[in-house]
Design a protein around this motif. Structure first.
Motif, PDB file in Angstrom:
ATOM      1  N   ALA A  15       0.824  -1.206   0.000  1.00 57.54           N
ATOM      2  CA  ALA A  15       0.000   0.000   0.000  1.00 57.54           C
ATOM      3  C   ALA A  15       0.859   1.256   0.000  1.00 57.54           C
ATOM      4  O   ALA A  15       0.540   2.244  -0.660  1.00 57.54           O
ATOM      5  CB  ALA A  15      -0.927  -0.004   1.215  1.00 57.54           C
ATOM      6  N   ALA A  16       1.974   1.186   0.762  1.00 56.98           N
ATOM      7  CA  ALA A  16       2.873   2.340   0.811  1.00 56.98           C
ATOM      8  C   ALA A  16       3.485   2.612  -0.546  1.00 56.98           C
ATOM      9  O   ALA A  16       3.585   3.766  -0.990  1.00 56.98           O
ATOM     10  CB  ALA A  16       3.960   2.121   1.850  1.00 56.98           C
ATOM     11  N   ARG A  17       3.909   1.528  -1.228  1.00 51.29           N
ATOM     12  CA  ARG A  17       4.484   1.704  -2.564  1.00 51.29           C
ATOM     13  C   ARG A  17       3.449   2.259  -3.531  1.00 51.29           C
ATOM     14  O   ARG A  17       3.728   3.129  -4.348  1.00 51.29           O
ATOM     15  CB  ARG A  17       5.046   0.380  -3.080  1.00 51.29           C
ATOM     16  N   GLY A  18       2.216   1.727  -3.436  1.00 50.55           N
ATOM     17  CA  GLY A  18       1.151   2.227  -4.295  1.00 50.55           C
ATOM     18  C   GLY A  18       0.845   3.685  -4.027  1.00 50.55           C
ATOM     19  O   GLY A  18       0.608   4.470  -4.940  1.00 50.55           O
ATOM     20  N   GLY A  19       0.884   4.072  -2.725  1.00 52.30           N
ATOM     21  CA  GLY A  19       0.652   5.466  -2.381  1.00 52.30           C
ATOM     22  C   GLY A  19       1.733   6.368  -2.923  1.00 52.30           C
ATOM     23  O   GLY A  19       1.458   7.457  -3.426  1.00 52.30           O
ATOM     24  N   THR A  20       2.980   5.912  -2.830  1.00 50.01           N
ATOM     25  CA  THR A  20       4.098   6.705  -3.353  1.00 50.01           C
ATOM     26  C   THR A  20       3.978   6.880  -4.862  1.00 50.01           C
ATOM     27  O   THR A  20       4.228   7.969  -5.394  1.00 50.01           O
ATOM     28  CB  THR A  20       5.434   6.023  -3.010  1.00 50.01           C
ATOM     29  N   LEU A  21       3.592   5.806  -5.560  1.00 53.31           N
ATOM     30  CA  LEU A  21       3.395   5.896  -7.010  1.00 53.31           C
ATOM     31  C   LEU A  21       2.294   6.889  -7.347  1.00 53.31           C
ATOM     32  O   LEU A  21       2.437   7.709  -8.271  1.00 53.31           O
ATOM     33  CB  LEU A  21       3.048   4.519  -7.578  1.00 53.31           C
ATOM     34  N   LEU A  22       1.200   6.863  -6.575  1.00 56.63           N
ATOM     35  CA  LEU A  22       0.092   7.777  -6.847  1.00 56.63           C
ATOM     36  C   LEU A  22       0.504   9.222  -6.583  1.00 56.63           C
ATOM     37  O   LEU A  22       0.168  10.126  -7.363  1.00 56.63           O
ATOM     38  CB  LEU A  22      -1.120   7.408  -5.988  1.00 56.63           C
ATOM     39  N   VAL A  23       1.238   9.467  -5.493  1.00 60.65           N
ATOM     40  CA  VAL A  23       1.717  10.818  -5.193  1.00 60.65           C
ATOM     41  C   VAL A  23       2.572  11.334  -6.346  1.00 60.65           C
ATOM     42  O   VAL A  23       2.392  12.462  -6.824  1.00 60.65           O
ATOM     43  CB  VAL A  23       2.524  10.841  -3.879  1.00 60.65           C
ATOM     44  N   ALA A  24       3.516  10.500  -6.795  1.00 63.24           N
ATOM     45  CA  ALA A  24       4.399  10.905  -7.891  1.00 63.24           C
ATOM     46  C   ALA A  24       3.600  11.200  -9.158  1.00 63.24           C
ATOM     47  O   ALA A  24       3.875  12.176  -9.874  1.00 63.24           O
ATOM     48  CB  ALA A  24       5.438   9.824  -8.151  1.00 63.24           C
ATOM     49  N   ALA A  25       2.594  10.367  -9.432  1.00 59.05           N
ATOM     50  CA  ALA A  25       1.786  10.548 -10.639  1.00 59.05           C
ATOM     51  C   ALA A  25       0.980  11.843 -10.576  1.00 59.05           C
ATOM     52  O   ALA A  25       0.915  12.606 -11.547  1.00 59.05           O
ATOM     53  CB  ALA A  25       0.848   9.353 -10.816  1.00 59.05           C
ATOM     54  N   LEU A  26       0.359  12.096  -9.421  1.00 58.21           N
ATOM     55  CA  LEU A  26      -0.451  13.310  -9.286  1.00 58.21           C
ATOM     56  C   LEU A  26       0.404  14.573  -9.420  1.00 58.21           C
ATOM     57  O   LEU A  26       0.003  15.532 -10.091  1.00 58.21           O
ATOM     58  CB  LEU A  26      -1.165  13.304  -7.930  1.00 58.21           C
ATOM     59  N   VAL A  27       1.569  14.582  -8.786  1.00 52.98           N
ATOM     60  CA  VAL A  27       2.455  15.751  -8.865  1.00 52.98           C
ATOM     61  C   VAL A  27       2.970  15.929 -10.288  1.00 52.98           C
ATOM     62  O   VAL A  27       3.065  17.050 -10.797  1.00 52.98           O
ATOM     63  CB  VAL A  27       3.621  15.617  -7.865  1.00 52.98           C
ATOM     64  N   PHE A  28       3.291  14.810 -10.959  1.00 55.16           N
ATOM     65  CA  PHE A  28       3.769  14.896 -12.342  1.00 55.16           C
ATOM     66  C   PHE A  28       2.706  15.503 -13.248  1.00 55.16           C
ATOM     67  O   PHE A  28       2.995  16.390 -14.077  1.00 55.16           O
ATOM     68  CB  PHE A  28       4.166  13.513 -12.855  1.00 55.16           C
ATOM     69  N   ILE A  29       1.465  15.072 -13.097  1.00 57.06           N
ATOM     70  CA  ILE A  29       0.389  15.611 -13.925  1.00 57.06           C
ATOM     71  C   ILE A  29       0.200  17.098 -13.651  1.00 57.06           C
ATOM     72  O   ILE A  29       0.003  17.906 -14.577  1.00 57.06           O
ATOM     73  CB  ILE A  29      -0.924  14.835 -13.668  1.00 57.06           C
ATOM     74  N   ALA A  30       0.281  17.503 -12.373  1.00 57.77           N
ATOM     75  CA  ALA A  30       0.161  18.927 -12.033  1.00 57.77           C
ATOM     76  C   ALA A  30       1.291  19.735 -12.648  1.00 57.77           C
ATOM     77  O   ALA A  30       1.079  20.855 -13.141  1.00 57.77           O
ATOM     78  CB  ALA A  30       0.137  19.094 -10.515  1.00 57.77           C
ATOM     79  N   LEU A  31       2.500  19.184 -12.636  1.00 61.55           N
ATOM     80  CA  LEU A  31       3.639  19.879 -13.236  1.00 61.55           C
ATOM     81  C   LEU A  31       3.476  20.007 -14.747  1.00 61.55           C
ATOM     82  O   LEU A  31       3.824  21.040 -15.336  1.00 61.55           O
ATOM     83  CB  LEU A  31       4.934  19.134 -12.912  1.00 61.55           C
ATOM     84  N   VAL A  32       2.938  18.964 -15.377  1.00 55.68           N
ATOM     85  CA  VAL A  32       2.703  19.009 -16.819  1.00 55.68           C
ATOM     86  C   VAL A  32       1.699  20.110 -17.157  1.00 55.68           C
ATOM     87  O   VAL A  32       1.885  20.887 -18.099  1.00 55.68           O
ATOM     88  CB  VAL A  32       2.209  17.640 -17.326  1.00 55.68           C
ATOM     89  N   VAL A  33       0.629  20.166 -16.375  1.00 56.91           N
ATOM     90  CA  VAL A  33      -0.378  21.209 -16.589  1.00 56.91           C
ATOM     91  C   VAL A  33       0.246  22.597 -16.463  1.00 56.91           C
ATOM     92  O   VAL A  33       0.002  23.492 -17.279  1.00 56.91           O
ATOM     93  CB  VAL A  33      -1.525  21.043 -15.567  1.00 56.91           C
ATOM     94  N   ALA A  34       1.095  22.775 -15.426  1.00 57.29           N
ATOM     95  CA  ALA A  34       1.754  24.066 -15.244  1.00 57.29           C
ATOM     96  C   ALA A  34       2.698  24.369 -16.404  1.00 57.29           C
ATOM     97  O   ALA A  34       2.775  25.514 -16.868  1.00 57.29           O
ATOM     98  CB  ALA A  34       2.526  24.063 -13.917  1.00 57.29           C
ATOM     99  N   ALA A  35       3.415  23.354 -16.863  1.00 52.62           N
ATOM    100  CA  ALA A  35       4.365  23.555 -17.966  1.00 52.62           C
ATOM    101  C   ALA A  35       3.650  23.969 -19.244  1.00 52.62           C
ATOM    102  O   ALA A  35       4.064  24.910 -19.932  1.00 52.62           O
ATOM    103  CB  ALA A  35       5.158  22.270 -18.199  1.00 52.62           C
TER     104      ALA A  35
END
Length: 443
Positions: A15-35
């Motif tokens: 679950a921790a690994r899955g949570g870390t993957l989701l955090v990374a994915a959400l932040v990446f998508i937000a950064l893409v939107v900003a870019a």
């Protein structure tokens, strides 16, 4: 299996690994939107030259993105409830990817403008990323939402887009948007959790309100940005402005009667809510007005009698302090909220933006270091609205002689002082609301 390695422990680690993957994915998508949202800022001059349009027209590649983002944010918030959030995220990213493709194909200026409008839809995704974090990340939701808030304000596209623009032109720079949009779409397909829960019996979406708001804002911004038409074609200008006013008036009526309005206008009856929104709106105009001024000024060739003639890459680097200080402000502000009221923060925001405006208006002739300082200071006042970009274009267009590509230096002074006055105007009501709030708490 060792004694210390139990099935429960393995599930927790998974679950921790899955949570870390989701955090990374959400932040990446937000950064893409900003870019993608920031791609337009350093390319305004290059767009004007490559598509043979005026600078005020080229500025629409920034304004239209902010405009569609402003409309899309509440609309996606309505559409992206838990039972269809993943579908809405994927559909939105698909629209952004298609819009990105439109910005790179050899086509007239209208096509790149339509592509930038489609890209702006993605600016509404940050709210859905935050909702996903709240639903699936438990104790990590608060820290993740804070990261998403910061990521959405960081203009990572400023320097990154500048190098390909200098090497291969505007379309090559926008190719970056295609790459990151597709990458974000793939990331969302892999990492965003599947939709949960059953659809409610009735969940109306205010499509009519969204359409009226879009039409009204486009009409007003179109008239605002095309000052040259005011004297040459006054009748169409008046008709467009009236149509925009009618559309916005109709939008207000629709919102007041809608079961689930796009914007809850009844909340504006509360003086504090209405005042806060007015202050944020005006300060946002001032912020984006100055932001656009600096972007254009530093790229103006020195032959115009001012400016530094910076390349796209150099202009992108000038904007980096805006991102860096905006990031810092995003990290500091949540901690300040524990000691300073929201209206106190709005007052401070007005002072920061006003300081940046005064610095640019008064000392921009002392070297390229001053625009860098101005952008750093302005980064602390991150906010904004597409009208600010349009207003800056209006003022500069009014100071551009017929047949001239660049406005006069005095145009930048006028626009900068206008932004400064707008920022100062926000300080008075914000300070007043802050004082009123303190009196209520003391009584």
């Amino acid at each position: 299996m060792s004694a210390s390695s139990t099935p429960a422990t393995g599930q927790a680690e998974g679950a921790a690994r899955g949570g870390t993957l989701l955090v990374a994915a959400l932040v990446f998508i937000a950064l893409v939107v900003a870019a993608i949202g920031s791609l337009g800022a350093p390319l305004i001059t290059s767009v004007a030259e490559e598509y043979d349009v005026s600078l005020s027209t080229a500025q629409w590649t920034l304004a239209i993105t902010l405009l569609t983002g402003a409309v899309a944010t509440p609309l996606l918030g309505r559409l992206g409830s838990a039972h269809r959030r993943r579908k809405v995220v994927l559909a939105t990213l698909a629209v952004v990817a298609l819009g990105s493709v439109a910005t790179v194909v050899p086509a007239p200026f209208a096509v790149i403008l339509a592509g930038r409008a489609a890209q702006g839809v993605g600016l509404g995704l940050t709210a859905l990323m935050m909702a996903t974090a709240r639903q699936h990340l438990g104790d990590r939701a608060v820290s993740t939402i804070a990261m998403l808030s910061v990521a959405s304000t960081v203009g990572v596209g400023y320097p990154i887009a500048s190098l390909p623009a200098q090497v291969g032109g505007v379309r090559v720079a926008h190719l970056l948007g295609v790459v990151v949009a597709v990458a974000a779409l793939i990331t969302a397909v892999v990492a965003v959790p599947r939709d949960t829960g059953a659809a409610p019996a009735k969940e109306p979406v205010d499509w009519l309100g969204a359409s009226l708001l879009s039409a009204g804002l486009v009409a007003v911004l179109l008239v605002t940005s095309q000052s040259s038409r005011w004297s040459s074609d006054p009748l169409p200008v008046v008709l467009i402005l009236l149509a925009g006013a009618v559309a916005l008036a109709a939008w207000v009526l629709v919102e007041r009667k809608a079961a689930r309005p796009l914007v809850d206008l009844t909340a504006l009856r509360h003086p504090a809510v209405a005042g806060a929104n007015v202050v944020m709106f005006v300060s946002g105009i001032a912020m984006y007005l100055l932001f656009t001024l600096v972007t254009r000024f530093v790229q103006t060739p020195s032959q115009a009698g001012y400016g530094y003639g910076l390349t796209e890459v150099e202009a992108g680097l000038v904007l980096v302090p805006f991102s860096v200080l905006g990031f810092v402000a995003g990290r500091v502000t949540p901690k300040m909220r524990e000691k300073v009221s929201p209206f106190g923060l709005l007052t401070a925001n007005g002072f920061v933006i006003a300081l940046a405006c005064v610095l640019f208006a008064g000392v921009r002739g002392l070297g390229v270091v001053w625009p860098i300082v101005v952008m750093g200071v302005l980064g602390f006042g991150v906010g904004g609205f597409s009208l600010g970009s349009a207003v800056s274009g209006l003022i500069l267009a009014a100071h551009t002689a017929a047949g001239s590509f660049a406005p006069t230096d005095s145009g930048y002074s006028t626009a900068a002082w206008t932004a400064g006055v707008l920022a100062l105007v926000t300080i008075v009501p914000a300070a007043g609301m802050n004082a009123s709030r303190r009196r209520r708490h003391q009584s």
